[in-house]
Design a protein around this motif. Structure first.
Motif, PDB file in Angstrom:
ATOM      1  N   VAL A 142     -12.224  -1.209   4.779  1.00  0.00           N
ATOM      2  CA  VAL A 142     -12.733  -2.082   5.834  1.00  0.00           C
ATOM      3  C   VAL A 142     -14.115  -1.583   6.259  1.00  0.00           C
ATOM      4  O   VAL A 142     -14.259  -0.449   6.737  1.00  0.00           O
ATOM      5  N   ARG A 165      -8.992  -3.364  -2.249  1.00  0.00           N
ATOM      6  CA  ARG A 165      -9.167  -4.650  -1.588  1.00  0.00           C
ATOM      7  C   ARG A 165     -10.098  -4.415  -0.415  1.00  0.00           C
ATOM      8  O   ARG A 165      -9.842  -3.545   0.433  1.00  0.00           O
ATOM      9  N   PHE A 191     -12.513  -5.626   2.960  1.00  0.00           N
ATOM     10  CA  PHE A 191     -12.529  -6.560   4.085  1.00  0.00           C
ATOM     11  C   PHE A 191     -13.727  -6.248   4.969  1.00  0.00           C
ATOM     12  O   PHE A 191     -14.087  -5.084   5.163  1.00  0.00           O
ATOM     13  N   ALA A 197      -8.667  -9.163   9.436  1.00  0.00           N
ATOM     14  CA  ALA A 197      -8.269  -9.638   8.110  1.00  0.00           C
ATOM     15  C   ALA A 197      -7.492  -8.568   7.352  1.00  0.00           C
ATOM     16  O   ALA A 197      -6.530  -8.870   6.642  1.00  0.00           O
ATOM     17  N   ALA A 198      -7.891  -7.307   7.504  1.00  0.00           N
ATOM     18  CA  ALA A 198      -7.177  -6.225   6.832  1.00  0.00           C
ATOM     19  C   ALA A 198      -5.743  -6.108   7.350  1.00  0.00           C
ATOM     20  O   ALA A 198      -4.798  -5.896   6.573  1.00  0.00           O
TER      21      ALA A 198
END
Length: 439
Positions: A9, A31, A33, A38-39
């Motif tokens: 993040v 992934r 963010f 959103a994370a």
């Protein structure tokens, strides 16, 4: 490397892209963010990876993200990234449960080493959780023991559902073990460190139910100025069991559906709703009948029935009755301080002839009753449970073959079992029907 994922993040686009590239080159699945909100929504139940987050971000910062993550799962590693001026803040975050922190600019190999340590710890913790969950389910499964296979399939479903955060409906006749299954779902889940909150819906009046479930704001209820936390909020992070949910008043069913859909609760008299980390388990005898009778909302039923467990009644588990009776007899002896109990012909006739409308609960009560009232016919030597079941089973088959003169077809009628099952047991116990034939 391990297949575990790093959630990264960072609101700075350039730094985010560079860090993702460094992590991927080190072999990690990533992934990324741009914001903490959103994370948070992307973290699945029992997430086996780690989180790396910047501290200074708009809206929700890294410290707020850490607090939210720890509320969900205190053991999920969070690595914080900070500037030199924020080091005291990051050190304080370590005391609040952060795994580690990195100061900008950081070397790629230092980041990879820190993430590797966090993933190793997370992997060990997840594996230990799975082992503890399997042990807890096995320990709790006493009345769900079986020889026929139906309950083995049910136990496997319980294991699968326990490892998720899905809401579950347990539907079955009274006495089939619905509460036990709910307990197994909780013990086998990542929520087992928190409470299992049980709400018996049948015991709630219409006036009580709203406050009991949703709570109330301060000064919103006569005769009290204090706010009250409802059971839904109290169960946050754990499991909420709504027992006999079909008894919940219709007006509250609509409010409950909104809670399930939005994962937010608005206490009675409150202006705003508050987020709740909810896992709902509900029990009922037959919700579809309640829907037809107009006592239960169809939309709520369909939402709950998407994940449903249905323990079969005991009359459909004839092969399990002997094992369960032996288990309950041993439980009764231990709890009542009695010596080993020898089953009588009267006990056997009752087990074979009775339809058990009260299911497993009735069988357990029967076992406790016969042990408690026994005045004679007890063995002086302890008997192994499996040996006791085998002896009892063989004696019943012998009784049936004696009564029918070795006629297997007639014996099947007495034993109420299938031909294949009977022949399997004849072979297992070394019983020859020919020895019982009359000339």
């Amino acid at each position: 490397m391990t297949g575990q994922t790093v959630l990264f993040v960072e609101d700075d686009d350039t730094l985010r892209q560079a860090t993702v590239q460094a992590l991927e080159l080190a072999g990690f699945a990533v992934r990324a963010f741009s914001g903490a909100e959103a994370a948070l929504t992307a973290i699945p139940p029992n997430f086996d990876g780690v989180i790396v987050s910047d501290i200074r971000m708009p809206r929700m910062d890294g410290l707020q993200l850490l607090a939210q993550v720890r509320a969900r799962d205190p053991d999920l590693p969070v690595i914080l990234v900070t500037g030199h001026g924020d080091v005291p803040m990051a050190v304080a975050a370590l005391k609040d449960g952060a795994f580690d922190f990195l100061t900008k600019p950081f070397a790629a190999d230092h980041l990879a080493l820190t993430v590797t340590r966090a993933l190793e710890r997370r992997g060990l913790l997840i594996e230990n959780r799975r082992l503890r969950a399997a042990a807890a389910i096995s320990e709790a499964a006493g009345p769900l023991l079986d020889e026929s296979g139906a309950m083995a399939r049910l136990r496997e479903q319980v294991r699968q559902f326990a490892d998720t955060d899905m809401d579950v409906l347990i539907e079955g006749e009274p006495g089939t073990g619905k509460d036990l299954i709910a307990t197994m779902l909780h013990r086998g889940s990542s929520r087992c460190a928190r409470s299992l909150i049980v709400v018996p819906c049948e015991a709630l009046s219409d006036e009580q139910a709203a406050i009991e479930l949703f709570g109330h704001a301060a000064d919103s209820v006569p005769h009290t100025r204090l706010a009250r936390v409802g059971q839904i909020v109290a169960s946050s992070g754990g499991t909420l069991l709504l027992d006999a949910i079909d008894a919940l008043p219709l007006p509250l069913q609509a409010r409950l559906l909104r809670v399930i859909e939005d994962r937010e609760v608005q206490p009675v008299g409150a202006v705003r709703a508050e987020a709740v980390n909810l896992r709902l388990v509900a029990t009922a005898s037959d919700l579809s009948s309640a829907v037809r009778d107009g006592r239960f909302r169809a939309d709520l039923y369909h939402r709950l029935a998407a994940t449903c467990l249905r323990p079969p009644p005991l009359r459909e588990r004839e092969q399990d009755q002997l094992m369960l009776f032996a288990v309950f007899v041993d439980q009764a002896r231990e709890q009542l301080g009695l010596p080993p109990y020898a089953m009588t012909d009267q006990d056997r006739r009752h087990l074979l002839a009775h339809d058990w409308p009260g299911n497993v609960r009735e069988l357990r009560n029967f076992a406790f009753a016969v042990c408690n009232s026994a005045q004679s016919g007890v063995s002086s030597e302890p008997i192994d449970l499996r040996a006791r079941v085998a002896t009892f089973e063989a004696s019943i088959i012998i009784d049936a073959l004696t009564a029918t003169g070795g006629n297997v077809v007639k014996a099947l009628g007495l034993l109420k079992t299938s031909r294949r099952t009977l022949y399997d047991k004849l072979e297992r116990h070394g019983i020859d029907p020919e020895a019982f034939r009359k000339d």
